[in-house]
Write a protein that holds these residues in place. Structure first.
Motif, PDB file in Angstrom:
ATOM      1  N   ARG A 168      11.814  54.349  -1.016  1.00  0.00           N
ATOM      2  CA  ARG A 168      12.663  53.969   0.116  1.00  0.00           C
ATOM      3  C   ARG A 168      14.052  53.558  -0.340  1.00  0.00           C
ATOM      4  O   ARG A 168      15.055  54.022   0.211  1.00  0.00           O
ATOM      5  CB  ARG A 168      12.020  52.851   0.926  1.00  0.00           C
ATOM      6  N   THR A 169      14.119  52.696  -1.344  1.00  0.00           N
ATOM      7  CA  THR A 169      15.419  52.204  -1.799  1.00  0.00           C
ATOM      8  C   THR A 169      16.271  53.340  -2.336  1.00  0.00           C
ATOM      9  O   THR A 169      17.448  53.483  -1.975  1.00  0.00           O
ATOM     10  CB  THR A 169      15.237  51.126  -2.875  1.00  0.00           C
TER      11      THR A 169
ATOM     12  N   ASP B 152      21.310  51.194   4.166  1.00  0.00           N
ATOM     13  CA  ASP B 152      20.869  49.918   3.625  1.00  0.00           C
ATOM     14  C   ASP B 152      19.338  49.885   3.680  1.00  0.00           C
ATOM     15  O   ASP B 152      18.759  49.880   4.764  1.00  0.00           O
ATOM     16  CB  ASP B 152      21.452  48.772   4.456  1.00  0.00           C
ATOM     17  N   PRO B 153      18.647  49.850   2.532  1.00  0.00           N
ATOM     18  CA  PRO B 153      17.183  49.915   2.551  1.00  0.00           C
ATOM     19  C   PRO B 153      16.520  48.700   3.177  1.00  0.00           C
ATOM     20  O   PRO B 153      15.325  48.731   3.480  1.00  0.00           O
ATOM     21  CB  PRO B 153      16.818  50.042   1.069  1.00  0.00           C
ATOM     22  N   THR B 154      17.263  47.626   3.396  1.00  0.00           N
ATOM     23  CA  THR B 154      16.672  46.413   3.965  1.00  0.00           C
ATOM     24  C   THR B 154      16.769  46.376   5.498  1.00  0.00           C
ATOM     25  O   THR B 154      16.179  45.505   6.124  1.00  0.00           O
ATOM     26  CB  THR B 154      17.359  45.157   3.400  1.00  0.00           C
ATOM     27  N   ARG B 155      17.481  47.302   6.092  1.00  0.00           N
ATOM     28  CA  ARG B 155      17.672  47.290   7.547  1.00  0.00           C
ATOM     29  C   ARG B 155      16.719  48.261   8.230  1.00  0.00           C
ATOM     30  O   ARG B 155      16.374  49.304   7.677  1.00  0.00           O
ATOM     31  CB  ARG B 155      19.115  47.665   7.909  1.00  0.00           C
TER      32      ARG B 155
ATOM     33  N   THR C  13      15.550  51.217  10.283  1.00  0.00           N
ATOM     34  CA  THR C  13      16.235  52.514  10.285  1.00  0.00           C
ATOM     35  C   THR C  13      15.570  53.497  11.248  1.00  0.00           C
ATOM     36  O   THR C  13      14.362  53.732  11.180  1.00  0.00           O
ATOM     37  CB  THR C  13      16.227  53.127   8.864  1.00  0.00           C
TER      38      THR C  13
ATOM     39  N   ASP D 132      12.016  54.013   9.460  1.00  0.00           N
ATOM     40  CA  ASP D 132      10.978  53.192  10.075  1.00  0.00           C
ATOM     41  C   ASP D 132      10.423  53.882  11.323  1.00  0.00           C
ATOM     42  O   ASP D 132       9.264  53.678  11.688  1.00  0.00           O
ATOM     43  CB  ASP D 132      11.552  51.821  10.465  1.00  0.00           C
TER      44      ASP D 132
ATOM     45  N   LYS E  34       8.290  45.504  13.865  1.00  0.00           N
ATOM     46  CA  LYS E  34       7.618  45.875  12.619  1.00  0.00           C
ATOM     47  C   LYS E  34       6.108  45.942  12.764  1.00  0.00           C
ATOM     48  O   LYS E  34       5.464  46.873  12.269  1.00  0.00           O
ATOM     49  CB  LYS E  34       7.990  44.882  11.516  1.00  0.00           C
TER      50      LYS E  34
END
Length: 372
Positions: free
Chosen positions: A180-181, A190-193, A195, A265, A335
């Protein structure tokens, strides 16, 4: 050595599972060749994958009176004769549908060579409906597909996945988060947001493009990011509408779709058979907006995944900005719900479709004694 001929082509939907199966058969030590036409995508994709492509005449079945209907019988007989020459010494003829498959099925029947069929779509095409009448085995992507081998066996094997997608599916099944990153960074995300990936395939989906870009302010307010694959040549209006917002990446086409899937996601897309099967195998939640053409083929493709709870479906007519905000945007950041949908989706699509189909083919080949 068992010799296999795989027939199919015309579109990526036929060529990609053919190649995935061919690679697996070759790894099993079997001799593999492909049959297609000279003007389909197989002309480039099959040799690029390292397989010999043998071509026969493209003979579409005429759907109305005219010159094509008058010349069809002679042209079809010629294509069958071409296929018979190709099948000399072959142990199994495998078809994936499309223009090349029907003459190969007919030639195999004439020569007494066993036939194996893979049907990718929820609504089977004419070629595979014909071949299923005498096939030794029919393999399905979707269990609800109304196609059965009249005299042979019928199994649901899933879609033979492209190697890159199969690898990603295995990683996601182990819930490692691998890739993912790296994928997000390659795409400028941004891999933390949270998507959302929006895609209409290589040609794009104009209605999806228009609705999503009309909701750009709501997207920004929701704090999510979007990777929007507009389709070739359709990126201009989308880029203008989003005004270079930092949370919105626009590409007209992405060859490495595994990167988009790894970073996503939730996916908003049409429901072609290949897309539906890949998302199921990946355990990746989706909102499908089926292409409103034909007899509802795309909606049928999505039916099993939607019924399992792994995806939602909105008709093209009902897909509005309001529905996007209510049914898509609200879901991207949920999530726990996405995790439940992903788990449900994964149950619908086997990861090893290529291996399952290849084993059926090998078993049929071993049982063939070469006598006509």
């Amino acid at each position: 050595m068992t010799s296999i001929v795989l027939a199919g082509g015309g579109t990526a939907g036929h060529v990609n599972p053919l190649l995935a199966t061919a690679l697996t058969l070759r790894e099993m030590g079997l001799d593999v060749r492909a049959v297609g036409t000279a003007d389909g995508l197989e002309q480039d994709l099959v040799p690029a994958a390292g397989f010999e492509l043998l071509t026969i005449e493209r003979v579409p079945f005429p759907r109305r009176p005219g010159k094509a209907a008058l010349t069809f019988p002679a042209r079809f007989r010629r294509a069958i004769a071409q296929a018979e020459d190709i099948l000399d010494g072959v142990s199994v003829a495998v078809g994936f549908g499309g223009f090349a498959s029907t003459p190969v099925y007919a030639a195999a029947k004439r020569r007494g060579i066993p036939v194996v069929i893979h049907e990718q779509n929820a609504k089977p095409g004419l070629a595979n409906r014909y071949g299923a009448r005498f096939a030794h085995a029919v393999a399905l992507t979707f269990p609800s597909t109304p196609l059965r081998a009249r005299r042979g066996v019928t199994q649901t094997v899933g879609l033979p996945l492209r190697p890159a997608i199969a690898t990603l599916a295995a990683q996601r099944a182990m819930q490692t988060g691998a890739g993912r990153t790296r994928a997000a960074q390659r795409l400028g995300l941004d891999p933390t947001r949270a998507t959302l990936v929006v895609t209409g395939g290589s040609l794009g989906a104009q209605h999806l493009n228009e609705v999503v870009t009309e909701a750009v302010d709501a997207i920004t307010a929701a704090g999510i990011q979007v990777l929007h694959l507009t389709g070739r040549g359709k990126d201009g209006p989308v880029r203008q509408a989003v005004a270079d917002r930092s949370n919105y990446i626009v590409l007209d086409y992405l060859a490495e779709m595994e990167d988009a899937y790894a970073a996503a996601d939730l996916v908003l897309c049409r429901s072609g058979a290949g897309t539906v099967a890949e998302l199921g195998a990946l355990g990746l939640p989706a909102v499908f907006v089926p292409l409103a053409v034909g007899n509802g083929e795309q909606a049928r493709n999505a039916a099993d995944l939607v019924a399992a709870g792994g995806a939602k479906l909105i008709s093209d007519r009902e897909f509005t900005v309001e529905r996007f905000i209510h049914d898509v945007l609200a879901l991207v950041a949920d999530k726990s719900r996405l995790e439940a949908m992903g788990a449900a989706a994964r149950e619908t699509s086997p990861l090893d479709g290529a291996g399952r189909l290849a084993q059926i083919i090998a078993d049929v080949g071993e049982g063939y004694d070469g006598e006509r």
